[in-house]
Design an enzyme around this catalytic site. Structure first.
Site, mmCIF file in Angstrom:
data_model
loop_
_atom_site.group_PDB
_atom_site.id
_atom_site.type_symbol
_atom_site.label_atom_id
_atom_site.label_comp_id
_atom_site.label_asym_id
_atom_site.label_seq_id
_atom_site.Cartn_x
_atom_site.Cartn_y
_atom_site.Cartn_z
ATOM 1 N N ARG A 58 16.267 6.842 -7.944
ATOM 2 C CA ARG A 58 15.312 6.064 -8.754
ATOM 3 C C ARG A 58 16.058 5.612 -9.999
ATOM 4 O O ARG A 58 16.377 6.435 -10.874
ATOM 5 C CB ARG A 58 14.095 6.907 -9.113
ATOM 6 C CG ARG A 58 13.222 6.275 -10.174
ATOM 7 C CD ARG A 58 11.866 6.912 -10.294
ATOM 8 N NE ARG A 58 11.024 6.563 -9.162
ATOM 9 C CZ ARG A 58 9.705 6.768 -9.110
ATOM 10 N NH1 ARG A 58 9.080 7.330 -10.125
ATOM 11 N NH2 ARG A 58 9.019 6.416 -8.049
ATOM 12 N N HIS A 66 10.369 -1.242 -4.643
ATOM 13 C CA HIS A 66 9.891 0.121 -4.347
ATOM 14 C C HIS A 66 9.529 0.175 -2.852
ATOM 15 O O HIS A 66 8.360 0.291 -2.481
ATOM 16 C CB HIS A 66 8.671 0.428 -5.224
ATOM 17 C CG HIS A 66 8.337 1.886 -5.333
ATOM 18 N ND1 HIS A 66 9.079 2.882 -4.728
ATOM 19 C CD2 HIS A 66 7.322 2.523 -5.985
ATOM 20 C CE1 HIS A 66 8.533 4.054 -5.002
ATOM 21 N NE2 HIS A 66 7.478 3.866 -5.761
ATOM 22 N N GLN A 85 7.331 3.008 -1.187
ATOM 23 C CA GLN A 85 5.912 2.860 -1.504
ATOM 24 C C GLN A 85 5.250 1.904 -0.516
ATOM 25 O O GLN A 85 4.185 2.188 0.033
ATOM 26 C CB GLN A 85 5.765 2.332 -2.935
ATOM 27 C CG GLN A 85 4.324 2.176 -3.374
ATOM 28 C CD GLN A 85 3.632 3.508 -3.515
ATOM 29 O OE1 GLN A 85 4.129 4.396 -4.183
ATOM 30 N NE2 GLN A 85 2.477 3.662 -2.882
ATOM 31 N N ASP A 105 -1.519 -2.213 -9.679
ATOM 32 C CA ASP A 105 -0.508 -1.301 -10.247
ATOM 33 C C ASP A 105 -0.634 -1.396 -11.771
ATOM 34 O O ASP A 105 -1.295 -2.301 -12.297
ATOM 35 C CB ASP A 105 0.894 -1.731 -9.760
ATOM 36 C CG ASP A 105 2.013 -0.793 -10.220
ATOM 37 O OD1 ASP A 105 1.715 0.333 -10.688
ATOM 38 O OD2 ASP A 105 3.196 -1.197 -10.125
ATOM 39 N N CYS A 156 -0.541 2.348 -6.053
ATOM 40 C CA CYS A 156 0.618 3.208 -5.791
ATOM 41 C C CYS A 156 0.549 4.518 -6.569
ATOM 42 O O CYS A 156 1.169 5.499 -6.169
ATOM 43 C CB CYS A 156 1.902 2.467 -6.132
ATOM 44 S SG CYS A 156 1.934 1.827 -7.815
ATOM 45 N N ARG A 158 3.287 8.858 1.528
ATOM 46 C CA ARG A 158 4.656 8.840 1.002
ATOM 47 C C ARG A 158 5.484 9.901 1.717
ATOM 48 O O ARG A 158 6.642 9.697 2.065
ATOM 49 C CB ARG A 158 4.659 9.099 -0.516
ATOM 50 C CG ARG A 158 4.035 8.004 -1.364
ATOM 51 C CD ARG A 158 4.837 6.719 -1.327
ATOM 52 N NE ARG A 158 6.211 6.906 -1.780
ATOM 53 C CZ ARG A 158 6.602 6.971 -3.060
ATOM 54 N NH1 ARG A 158 5.721 6.805 -4.020
ATOM 55 N NH2 ARG A 158 7.873 7.144 -3.393
#
Ligand code: CP
Ligand code: NVA
Length: 313
Positions: A107, A134, A137, A231, A271, A299
């Site tokens: 990340r 991402h 996700q 988001d 998310c 996930r």
């Protein structure tokens, strides 16, 4: 189990995979969710290096738990242990890691840095979020959409409407939609559109599956959505802009009126983490139409699928 060979592949962007490969990852995730015990030694003796420059709940816990459930081991390492590219060069870190571990999940702020690490390292490198993308996700999100809307085979022709910032999550949802035949509309305040090159690449990828990817500024475009997604307005690293962004994005809040406009078949997705009262109200986030915690659960399954397919053998 797998019909397609994804061994040793990096997962930086879903655009790097064919439609069949993206479907394969999600179908593997569905199997892992249904039969977790069948795969409990699949990555025995393997180690995943996990590197974080930003905070995380879901990504950290699901990758580490996923490795445990597959019989392997995960190492948690943050920028405060030694920032890649500062303490030593990105290429040197890559040449060290490939001699010890079987995969790296990172990340990072910079997508280019992750790309360089992946280009040099011979082991699979998995994107756990950059400022640009991402993908894990989006895999979990399309697994969730499939779970509640007629299975993976039922995805083509569905319509996901993302409301908010044209950010990393929006970019990966567009890419995933393009590969899976899901139409994606991004509704955002003017000036906050997704990256133009990413949009063009996703629109081109969508030609193969029939997915239409478009960007609108008008909230009326939410009508008829199978899923409404939002988001945070200020992503990690944009905290200083939060007050200014609040003013710009407030008219784009997902509240009950927006869900009513979307239609009663529409589910709500996020998310997480959510800033409740900003991009989404409690009423919507906690409603029966909300699948936010199924997304979080998936996930785990989606990333186990990615690790299994890229790191086994
Ligand atoms: N959605 C997501 O990536 O959550 P974390 O930031 O907690 O990992
Ligand atoms: N866009 C958000 C996603 C968090 C999972 C961020 O980058 O902070």
């Amino acid at each position: 189990m797998s019909q397609l060979d994804l061994a040793q592949r990096d997962l930086l962007s879903l655009l790097d995979f064919t439609p069949a490969e993206v479907r394969e990852i999600i179908e593997t995730a569905v199997q892992l969710r249904a039969n977790p015990h069948r795969y409990q030694s699949a990555l025995a003796g393997k180690t995943l290096f996990m590197y974080f420059e930003k905070p995380s709940l879901r990504t950290r816990v699901t990758f580490e738990t996923g490795m445990t459930q597959l019989g392997g081991h995960a190492i948690y390492y943050t920028a405060s242990d030694g920032k890649i590219g500062e303490r030593e060069s990105v290429a040197d870190v890559a040449r060290n890691l490939e001699r010890w571990v079987d995969g790296a999940m990172c990340r990072t702020f910079s997508h280019e840095m992750l790309q360089e690490l992946a280009d040099v390292a011979s082991i699979p490198v998995i994107n756990g979020l950059t400022d640009f993308l991402h993908p894990c996700q989006a895999l979990a999100d399309y697994q969730t959409l499939a779970q509640v809307k007629g299975g993976v085979a039922g995805l083509p022709g569905r319509r996901l409407v993302y409301i908010g910032d044209g950010n990393n999550v929006a970019h990966s949802l567009m890419a995933g939609g393009a590969k899976l035949g899901v139409h994606v509309t991004v509704i955002c305040p003017p000036g906050n559109e997704p990256d133009a090159d990413q949009l063009a690449a996703c629109q081109k990828a969508g030609e193969e599956t029939g997915a239409k990817i478009d960007v609108q500024n008008d909230m009326e475009a939410v009508a008829g959505a199978d899923a409404v997604y939002t988001d945070v307005w200020a992503s990690m690293g944009q905290e200083d802009e939060a007050a200014a962004r609040d003013r710009v994005f407030r008219p784009y809040q997902v509240n009950q009126a927006v869900m009513d406009k979307a239609g009663e078949e529409s589910i709500f997705m996020h998310c997480l983490p959510a800033h409740r009262g900003d991009e989404v109200t409690d009423e919507v986030a906690d409603s029966p139409r909300s699948v936010i915690f199924q997304e979080a659960e998936n996930r785990l399954h989606a990333q186990k699928a990615v690790m299994l397919l890229t790191m086994a053998g």
